[in-house]
Write a protein that holds these residues in place. Structure first.
Motif, PDB file in Angstrom:
ATOM      1  N   GLY A  82     -32.061  -8.251 -13.673  1.00 31.98           N
ATOM      2  CA  GLY A  82     -32.358  -8.300 -12.240  1.00 31.98           C
ATOM      3  C   GLY A  82     -31.344  -7.506 -11.436  1.00 31.98           C
ATOM      4  N   GLY A  83     -31.712  -6.314 -11.000  1.00 34.72           N
ATOM      5  CA  GLY A  83     -30.821  -5.511 -10.162  1.00 34.72           C
ATOM      6  C   GLY A  83     -29.770  -4.730 -10.926  1.00 34.72           C
ATOM      7  N   ILE A  84     -30.016  -4.467 -12.213  1.00 35.62           N
ATOM      8  CA  ILE A  84     -29.027  -3.735 -13.026  1.00 35.62           C
ATOM      9  C   ILE A  84     -29.653  -2.422 -13.495  1.00 35.62           C
ATOM     10  CG2 ILE A  84     -27.546  -3.787 -15.065  1.00 35.62           C
ATOM     11  CD1 ILE A  84     -27.849  -6.935 -14.867  1.00 35.62           C
ATOM     12  N   ALA A  85     -29.036  -1.309 -13.100  1.00 38.59           N
ATOM     13  CA  ALA A  85     -29.562   0.001 -13.498  1.00 38.59           C
ATOM     14  C   ALA A  85     -28.452   1.013 -13.749  1.00 38.59           C
ATOM     15  CB  ALA A  85     -30.515   0.538 -12.427  1.00 38.59           C
ATOM     16  N   ALA A 133     -30.844 -16.724 -27.838  1.00 38.61           N
ATOM     17  CA  ALA A 133     -30.194 -16.225 -26.623  1.00 38.61           C
ATOM     18  C   ALA A 133     -31.170 -16.395 -25.465  1.00 38.61           C
ATOM     19  CB  ALA A 133     -29.816 -14.755 -26.777  1.00 38.61           C
ATOM     20  N   VAL A 134     -30.647 -16.277 -24.252  1.00 35.83           N
ATOM     21  CA  VAL A 134     -31.531 -16.292 -23.080  1.00 35.83           C
ATOM     22  C   VAL A 134     -31.268 -15.058 -22.224  1.00 35.83           C
ATOM     23  CG1 VAL A 134     -31.800 -18.812 -22.936  1.00 35.83           C
ATOM     24  CG2 VAL A 134     -29.957 -17.688 -21.661  1.00 35.83           C
ATOM     25  N   VAL A 135     -32.322 -14.618 -21.547  1.00 35.86           N
ATOM     26  CA  VAL A 135     -32.203 -13.625 -20.485  1.00 35.86           C
ATOM     27  C   VAL A 135     -32.285 -14.396 -19.174  1.00 35.86           C
ATOM     28  CG1 VAL A 135     -33.240 -11.642 -19.341  1.00 35.86           C
ATOM     29  CG2 VAL A 135     -33.305 -11.804 -21.826  1.00 35.86           C
ATOM     30  N   ALA A 136     -31.241 -14.344 -18.368  1.00 36.98           N
ATOM     31  CA  ALA A 136     -31.268 -14.974 -17.040  1.00 36.98           C
ATOM     32  C   ALA A 136     -31.587 -13.882 -16.032  1.00 36.98           C
ATOM     33  CB  ALA A 136     -29.923 -15.623 -16.731  1.00 36.98           C
ATOM     34  N   GLU A 137     -32.753 -14.000 -15.409  1.00 34.03           N
ATOM     35  CA  GLU A 137     -33.268 -12.936 -14.546  1.00 34.03           C
ATOM     36  C   GLU A 137     -33.216 -13.345 -13.081  1.00 34.03           C
ATOM     37  OE1 GLU A 137     -36.737 -10.004 -15.461  1.00 34.03           O
ATOM     38  OE2 GLU A 137     -37.618 -11.806 -14.590  1.00 34.03           O
ATOM     39  N   GLY A 138     -32.462 -12.591 -12.294  1.00 34.75           N
ATOM     40  CA  GLY A 138     -32.303 -12.887 -10.878  1.00 34.75           C
ATOM     41  C   GLY A 138     -33.480 -12.439 -10.026  1.00 34.75           C
ATOM     42  N   PHE A 139     -33.478 -12.893  -8.805  1.00 29.84           N
ATOM     43  CA  PHE A 139     -34.517 -12.657  -7.800  1.00 29.84           C
ATOM     44  C   PHE A 139     -34.748 -11.171  -7.514  1.00 29.84           C
ATOM     45  CE2 PHE A 139     -34.646 -12.000  -3.079  1.00 29.84           C
ATOM     46  CZ  PHE A 139     -35.945 -12.430  -2.831  1.00 29.84           C
ATOM     47  N   GLU A 140     -33.753 -10.335  -7.820  1.00 32.96           N
ATOM     48  CA  GLU A 140     -33.862  -8.898  -7.551  1.00 32.96           C
ATOM     49  C   GLU A 140     -34.847  -8.191  -8.472  1.00 32.96           C
ATOM     50  OE1 GLU A 140     -29.369  -9.872  -7.166  1.00 32.96           O
ATOM     51  OE2 GLU A 140     -31.124 -10.618  -8.242  1.00 32.96           O
ATOM     52  N   GLY A 165     -35.011  -3.107 -16.589  1.00 35.09           N
ATOM     53  CA  GLY A 165     -36.420  -2.766 -16.572  1.00 35.09           C
ATOM     54  C   GLY A 165     -36.706  -1.561 -15.702  1.00 35.09           C
ATOM     55  N   SER A 166     -36.415  -1.690 -14.409  1.00 24.31           N
ATOM     56  CA  SER A 166     -36.773  -0.654 -13.431  1.00 24.31           C
ATOM     57  C   SER A 166     -36.225   0.724 -13.798  1.00 24.31           C
ATOM     58  CB  SER A 166     -36.264  -1.049 -12.043  1.00 24.31           C
ATOM     59  OG  SER A 166     -36.861  -2.263 -11.626  1.00 24.31           O
ATOM     60  N   THR A 187     -29.048 -12.607  -9.019  1.00 27.20           N
ATOM     61  CA  THR A 187     -28.328 -12.408 -10.273  1.00 27.20           C
ATOM     62  C   THR A 187     -26.850 -12.750 -10.123  1.00 27.20           C
ATOM     63  OG1 THR A 187     -29.880 -10.639 -10.821  1.00 27.20           O
ATOM     64  CG2 THR A 187     -27.853 -10.715 -12.091  1.00 27.20           C
ATOM     65  N   LEU A 188     -26.269 -12.383  -8.988  1.00 28.78           N
ATOM     66  CA  LEU A 188     -24.839 -12.629  -8.731  1.00 28.78           C
ATOM     67  C   LEU A 188     -24.474 -14.104  -8.859  1.00 28.78           C
ATOM     68  CD1 LEU A 188     -22.207 -11.124  -7.717  1.00 28.78           C
ATOM     69  CD2 LEU A 188     -22.818 -11.964  -5.449  1.00 28.78           C
TER      70      LEU A 188
END
Length: 314
Positions: free
Chosen positions: A170-173, A132-139, A192-193, A151-152
């Motif tokens: 990225g940007g998901i909380a 699998a891959v984790v696609a991580e956005g700029f956020e 993460g955050s 991410t969008l």
């Protein structure tokens, strides 16, 4: 059940980011015990410390957990050997070429996931044989992609290119953010955050409390010449910007960065001279809670909004 819960044998399609100085065995085991996939962050651990955390995590949970390994870090060969010796079943790799270690790990029966910031690298990871891959956005916080793809836009573009399971980061909380990522094509999410600001995070209380005070614009992606990283705007960040105004060389940046600055900030709590890494979503994080409460809240909101959406008439 979906592709991610099936792949990792977990209850919820939620992965905890393997963040340096935040992701010890306490955080990883708490996430796994709460139905997600906990990850020990090997990037801030000497090999013997990593071994200790893996052993403690095995004692703290009977659920699946994994280890995040930045491939560009020193001691990577020793780290991989420890992972095999300790019987770790899931490895997330990042910051390097997935071809280097994927076949080695797969031969040992280990599930491999690689973190990417573009559809080009997602394809390379798929070709390397990852599960699998984790696609991580700029956020996202911490080390990031140079392309600044959000991410969008990243998730549907990666989804279009690959056939293996896709995890959005990225940007998901929140549950709302999780649902949005999955509507865009993700099979699960990595957060993460939100987990950095948990009771079980190994980060310093000073850092956790600083996260709560952030609003939009409180972080910035910088240090692209070395390894792009999203930082809280403190004195160290301001010193960095002053240096940038003088057109510094890579060597100049390395001198200012020095050694162990991330440890100084996130682990030791130096809010002035430390490197403080966190994602843009910090503006939505208002409290420090136990991991179990965080995951329960995310899943409750996810189900609520999903059900509301199903009955929504355009």
């Amino acid at each position: 059940m979906n592709k991610i819960t099936t792949l990792f044998n977990i209850k919820y399609p939620i992965v905890q980011g393997g963040m340096i100085w935040n992701s010890g065995y306490k955080l990883a085991s708490a996430v796994s015990n709460s139905g997600g996939l906990g990850l020990i962050g090997a990037g801030s651990m000497y090999p013997d410390v990593l071994r200790e955390h893996i052993q403690k995590c095995k004692n703290a949970t009977d659920k699946p957990f994994g280890v995040n390994v930045p491939l560009l870090y020193p001691n990577v060969e020793e780290i991989m050997q420890i992972i095999v010796e300790e019987g770790v079943k899931i490895v997330f790799t990042s910051a390097g070429n997935p071809k280097t270690w994927t076949s080695f790990l797969k031969e040992k029966g280990i599930t491999v996931v690689h973190v990417v910031s573009s559809s080009k690298f997602a394809l390379k990871a798929q070709e390397a044989g990852v599960d699998a891959v984790v696609a991580e956005g700029f956020e996202a916080g911490g080390h990031n992609g140079r392309e600044e793809t959000t991410t969008l836009t990243l998730i549907p573009m990666v989804k279009e290119k690959i056939s293996i399971p896709l995890i959005a980061a990225g940007g998901i909380a929140t549950g709302r953010g999780m649902l949005a990522a999955m509507v865009l094509g993700a099979d699960g999410v990595q957060m993460g955050s939100r987990f950095a600001a948990s009771i079980e995070s190994s980060a310093h209380e000073n850092f956790k409390n600083t996260i709560l005070g952030l609003e939009e614009g409180g972080t910035q992606l910088t240090l692209k010449e070395l390894a792009p990283v999203r930082l809280i705007k403190n004195k160290f960040y301001n010193d960095l910007q002053e240096l940038y105004s003088k057109c510094p060389s890579v060597e100049d940046l390395k001198v200012l960065l020095g050694r162990a600055r991330a440890k100084k900030g996130m682990f030791e709590g130096d809010l002035v001279e430390g490197e403080l890494e966190i994602g843009q979503i910090a503006g939505l994080i208002h409290d420090i809670k136990p991991v179990s409460e965080i995951i329960n809240e995310v899943m409750k909101e996810f189900e609520l909004i999903k059900n509301e959406s199903l009955s929504f008439k355009f």
